[in-house]
Design a protein around this motif. Sequence first.
Motif, PDB file in Angstrom:
ATOM      1  N   ILE A 139     -29.380 -17.854  14.830  1.00 44.38           N
ATOM      2  CA  ILE A 139     -30.604 -17.364  14.676  1.00 44.38           C
ATOM      3  C   ILE A 139     -30.707 -16.375  13.399  1.00 44.38           C
ATOM      4  O   ILE A 139     -29.638 -15.803  13.499  1.00 44.38           O
ATOM      5  CB  ILE A 139     -31.365 -16.802  15.893  1.00 44.38           C
ATOM      6  N   LYS A 140     -31.503 -16.551  12.492  1.00 43.93           N
ATOM      7  CA  LYS A 140     -31.550 -15.833  11.575  1.00 43.93           C
ATOM      8  C   LYS A 140     -33.085 -15.349  10.966  1.00 43.93           C
ATOM      9  O   LYS A 140     -33.952 -16.253  11.233  1.00 43.93           O
ATOM     10  CB  LYS A 140     -31.140 -16.331  10.207  1.00 43.93           C
ATOM     11  N   ARG A 141     -33.178 -14.162  10.616  1.00 45.17           N
ATOM     12  CA  ARG A 141     -34.860 -13.877  10.244  1.00 45.17           C
ATOM     13  C   ARG A 141     -34.760 -13.512   9.049  1.00 45.17           C
ATOM     14  O   ARG A 141     -34.075 -12.644   8.319  1.00 45.17           O
ATOM     15  CB  ARG A 141     -35.037 -12.569  11.321  1.00 45.17           C
ATOM     16  N   THR A 178     -38.447 -17.102  11.093  1.00 45.84           N
ATOM     17  CA  THR A 178     -37.351 -17.188  12.113  1.00 45.84           C
ATOM     18  C   THR A 178     -36.571 -18.546  11.788  1.00 45.84           C
ATOM     19  O   THR A 178     -37.146 -19.354  12.184  1.00 45.84           O
ATOM     20  CB  THR A 178     -37.416 -16.721  13.295  1.00 45.84           C
ATOM     21  N   TYR A 179     -35.523 -18.690  11.409  1.00 45.45           N
ATOM     22  CA  TYR A 179     -34.500 -19.824  11.639  1.00 45.45           C
ATOM     23  C   TYR A 179     -33.594 -20.020  12.814  1.00 45.45           C
ATOM     24  O   TYR A 179     -32.770 -19.186  13.068  1.00 45.45           O
ATOM     25  CB  TYR A 179     -33.765 -19.983  10.272  1.00 45.45           C
ATOM     26  N   VAL A 180     -33.992 -21.091  13.617  1.00 46.65           N
ATOM     27  CA  VAL A 180     -33.043 -21.497  14.577  1.00 46.65           C
ATOM     28  C   VAL A 180     -32.383 -22.627  14.698  1.00 46.65           C
ATOM     29  O   VAL A 180     -33.060 -23.753  14.300  1.00 46.65           O
ATOM     30  CB  VAL A 180     -33.906 -21.236  16.051  1.00 46.65           C
ATOM     31  N   ASP A 181     -30.969 -22.862  14.694  1.00 44.61           N
ATOM     32  CA  ASP A 181     -30.421 -23.749  14.983  1.00 44.61           C
ATOM     33  C   ASP A 181     -30.023 -24.233  16.367  1.00 44.61           C
ATOM     34  O   ASP A 181     -29.234 -23.193  17.021  1.00 44.61           O
ATOM     35  CB  ASP A 181     -29.254 -23.911  14.092  1.00 44.61           C
ATOM     36  N   VAL A 182     -30.252 -25.286  17.019  1.00 49.31           N
ATOM     37  CA  VAL A 182     -30.131 -25.635  18.410  1.00 49.31           C
ATOM     38  C   VAL A 182     -29.149 -27.031  18.421  1.00 49.31           C
ATOM     39  O   VAL A 182     -29.398 -27.703  17.817  1.00 49.31           O
ATOM     40  CB  VAL A 182     -31.058 -25.818  19.088  1.00 49.31           C
ATOM     41  N   VAL A 183     -28.215 -26.924  19.266  1.00 48.22           N
ATOM     42  CA  VAL A 183     -27.332 -28.254  19.260  1.00 48.22           C
ATOM     43  C   VAL A 183     -27.382 -28.770  20.887  1.00 48.22           C
ATOM     44  O   VAL A 183     -27.374 -27.806  21.776  1.00 48.22           O
ATOM     45  CB  VAL A 183     -25.840 -27.768  19.067  1.00 48.22           C
ATOM     46  N   CYS A 184     -27.841 -30.129  21.024  1.00 46.48           N
ATOM     47  CA  CYS A 184     -27.805 -30.496  22.333  1.00 46.48           C
ATOM     48  C   CYS A 184     -26.975 -31.554  22.370  1.00 46.48           C
ATOM     49  O   CYS A 184     -26.769 -32.408  21.679  1.00 46.48           O
ATOM     50  CB  CYS A 184     -29.368 -31.164  22.588  1.00 46.48           C
ATOM     51  N   THR A 185     -26.188 -31.698  23.631  1.00 44.32           N
ATOM     52  CA  THR A 185     -25.562 -32.858  23.711  1.00 44.32           C
ATOM     53  C   THR A 185     -25.729 -33.660  25.197  1.00 44.32           C
ATOM     54  O   THR A 185     -26.195 -33.089  25.969  1.00 44.32           O
ATOM     55  CB  THR A 185     -23.928 -32.089  24.013  1.00 44.32           C
ATOM     56  N   SER A 223     -32.776 -27.991  13.462  1.00 39.84           N
ATOM     57  CA  SER A 223     -32.961 -26.831  12.570  1.00 39.84           C
ATOM     58  C   SER A 223     -34.346 -26.497  12.416  1.00 39.84           C
ATOM     59  O   SER A 223     -35.171 -27.527  11.836  1.00 39.84           O
ATOM     60  CB  SER A 223     -32.294 -26.896  11.225  1.00 39.84           C
ATOM     61  N   THR A 224     -34.725 -25.606  12.864  1.00 47.91           N
ATOM     62  CA  THR A 224     -36.352 -25.190  12.939  1.00 47.91           C
ATOM     63  C   THR A 224     -36.652 -23.828  12.038  1.00 47.91           C
ATOM     64  O   THR A 224     -35.803 -22.858  12.463  1.00 47.91           O
ATOM     65  CB  THR A 224     -36.796 -25.226  14.569  1.00 47.91           C
ATOM     66  N   VAL A 225     -37.624 -23.707  11.447  1.00 48.02           N
ATOM     67  CA  VAL A 225     -38.255 -22.570  10.802  1.00 48.02           C
ATOM     68  C   VAL A 225     -39.545 -22.297  11.543  1.00 48.02           C
ATOM     69  O   VAL A 225     -40.322 -23.252  11.612  1.00 48.02           O
ATOM     70  CB  VAL A 225     -38.162 -22.673   9.192  1.00 48.02           C
ATOM     71  N   TYR A 226     -39.582 -21.165  11.989  1.00 44.50           N
ATOM     72  CA  TYR A 226     -40.805 -20.749  12.705  1.00 44.50           C
ATOM     73  C   TYR A 226     -41.563 -19.689  12.045  1.00 44.50           C
ATOM     74  O   TYR A 226     -40.918 -18.760  11.602  1.00 44.50           O
ATOM     75  CB  TYR A 226     -40.348 -20.013  14.174  1.00 44.50           C
ATOM     76  N   THR A 227     -42.698 -19.697  12.158  1.00 41.76           N
ATOM     77  CA  THR A 227     -43.612 -18.578  11.510  1.00 41.76           C
ATOM     78  C   THR A 227     -44.799 -18.630  12.405  1.00 41.76           C
ATOM     79  O   THR A 227     -45.177 -19.415  13.229  1.00 41.76           O
ATOM     80  CB  THR A 227     -44.482 -19.146  10.037  1.00 41.76           C
TER      81      THR A 227
END
Length: 142
Positions: free
Chosen positions: A68-70, A75-82, A91-95
């Motif tokens: 997570i980076k701001r 806000t940039y969030v990287d999520v890994v699902c297995t 890889s998502t950017v939120y505003t």
Amino acid sequence: MLKFLVAVGLGLSALAATDACAEEPPVRKAGRWQLTSVSESIGMKTFETCITEADSVVGGKQCHVASIKRLADETYVDVVCTSDGGTEKLSTVYTGDFTTWYRAMSKITFDPPQDGVPHMGVTVDGKYLGPECRSASATDGQ
């Protein structure tokens, strides 16, 4: 793939927040939200869902936040699902202000490719509708 997109949409719908620090995913204001998702493979879908303060950006039991980076108001969030079928990286950017609206723009990478598709994009726009949630029978989503 549509089943996964619905899960991703719900996972994205679980996001948002006020003043989240760089290490915390945003948390959207609790209440009823209208979500509109757009992707090339499924078109545009709009639904309403009830969000609680406990909802997380991580979209499932087999998902975890990798980073997570701001930066400024993003806000940039990287999520890994297995799963048994492989790995999905989001890889998502939120505003947004996360009390009245937000936007989530995601790139999803599939390993191995799903139905021959190695990656795709989806955008979700959220609009806060109010504090009162409708009954489960009247609400799509969660």
